[in-house]
Scaffold this motif. Structure first.
Motif, PDB file in Angstrom:
ATOM      1  N   PRO A  13       0.803  -1.265  -0.142  1.00 20.02           N
ATOM      2  CA  PRO A  13       0.153   0.155  -0.078  1.00 20.02           C
ATOM      3  C   PRO A  13       1.061   1.096   0.069  1.00 20.02           C
ATOM      4  O   PRO A  13       1.939   1.307   0.608  1.00 20.02           O
ATOM      5  CB  PRO A  13      -0.852  -0.162   1.388  1.00 20.02           C
ATOM      6  N   ALA A  14       0.449   2.074  -0.862  1.00 22.54           N
ATOM      7  CA  ALA A  14       1.416   3.496  -0.894  1.00 22.54           C
ATOM      8  C   ALA A  14       1.288   3.929   0.535  1.00 22.54           C
ATOM      9  O   ALA A  14       2.307   4.686   0.857  1.00 22.54           O
ATOM     10  CB  ALA A  14       0.642   4.343  -2.069  1.00 22.54           C
ATOM     11  N   SER A  15       0.543   3.901   1.381  1.00 26.47           N
ATOM     12  CA  SER A  15       0.613   4.698   2.681  1.00 26.47           C
ATOM     13  C   SER A  15       1.680   3.924   3.661  1.00 26.47           C
ATOM     14  O   SER A  15       2.241   4.590   4.589  1.00 26.47           O
ATOM     15  CB  SER A  15      -0.691   4.746   3.480  1.00 26.47           C
ATOM     16  N   GLN A  16       1.954   2.788   3.276  1.00 26.06           N
ATOM     17  CA  GLN A  16       3.051   2.040   3.909  1.00 26.06           C
ATOM     18  C   GLN A  16       4.313   1.841   3.323  1.00 26.06           C
ATOM     19  O   GLN A  16       5.529   1.564   4.064  1.00 26.06           O
ATOM     20  CB  GLN A  16       2.616   0.587   4.063  1.00 26.06           C
ATOM     21  N   CYS A  17       4.586   2.066   2.001  1.00 24.67           N
ATOM     22  CA  CYS A  17       5.710   1.802   1.313  1.00 24.67           C
ATOM     23  C   CYS A  17       6.683   3.042   1.505  1.00 24.67           C
ATOM     24  O   CYS A  17       6.257   4.372   1.568  1.00 24.67           O
ATOM     25  CB  CYS A  17       5.352   1.678  -0.165  1.00 24.67           C
TER      26      CYS A  17
END
Length: 180
Positions: A28-32
């Motif tokens: 997920p973009a929020s975690q990467c």
């Protein structure tokens, strides 16, 4: 533990589920820490570079939106990623060119070449794949040419990855020989 550490520790990926001998990871973009496609490719690359166990992984990678949904019954359920992007990644695994290979559904050939710039990787020309019940997709295959043999303390590596998995909330068990 090794797969979870490779996915999450470096680039922010999450292990979604284990399916038999397969592992599904999402980025997920929020975690990467990087763009999700780049994070997924670097995770696959790192896992193949560290495969001193000889698992001969095959990877399928696709980028795009996916849904996270509650699945199961009212008594027993879990959360899982699903959607077109997940299906495309699964079809890429089926279309791999063999062990130690990564099949990526992307048009960004420059990004693929930058992630796999080392001479131990062979990048094939893009090719079309026509998965059953899906529109055709364009993929790029990457294959590791040589196997790197690591000089390491096996038990120390396992302990490090188990500690990371525990810190991430994974359930650990006693192997019968030593607590992992």
């Amino acid at each position: 533990a090794w797969t979870e550490a490779s996915a999450g520790k470096r680039y922010g990926g999450l292990v979604d589920k284990f399916i038999g001998d397969a592992v599904m990871m999402v980025f997920p973009a929020s975690q990467c820490k990087l763009a999700p496609l780049e994070a997924a490719m670097k995770t696959a690359r790192d896992i193949l570079e560290e495969d001193s166990f000889g698992f001969d992984h095959k990877f399928g990678i696709a980028a795009g939106p996916f849904a996270v949904a509650l699945i199961g019954t009212h008594e027993e359920n879990s959360v899982s990623a699903m959607g077109h992007t997940v299906n495309v990644a699964a079809r890429c695994v089926q279309a791999t060119v063999g062990p130690k290979s990564i099949t990526i559904a992307t048009k960004d050939e420059a990004l693929v070449r930058s992630v796999f710039a080392d001479k131990v990787w062979k990048i094939e020309d893009p090719r079309p794949v026509e998965p059953k019940n899906m529109d055709p997709i364009r993929v790029i295959d990457v294959k590791r040419k040589t196997m790197r043999i690591l000089n390491f303390d096996y038990h120390a590596m396992i302990r490090e990855n188990v500690e990371y998995a525990r810190a991430s909330g994974a359930i650990t068990v006693d192997s019968g020989q030593e607590k992992l």
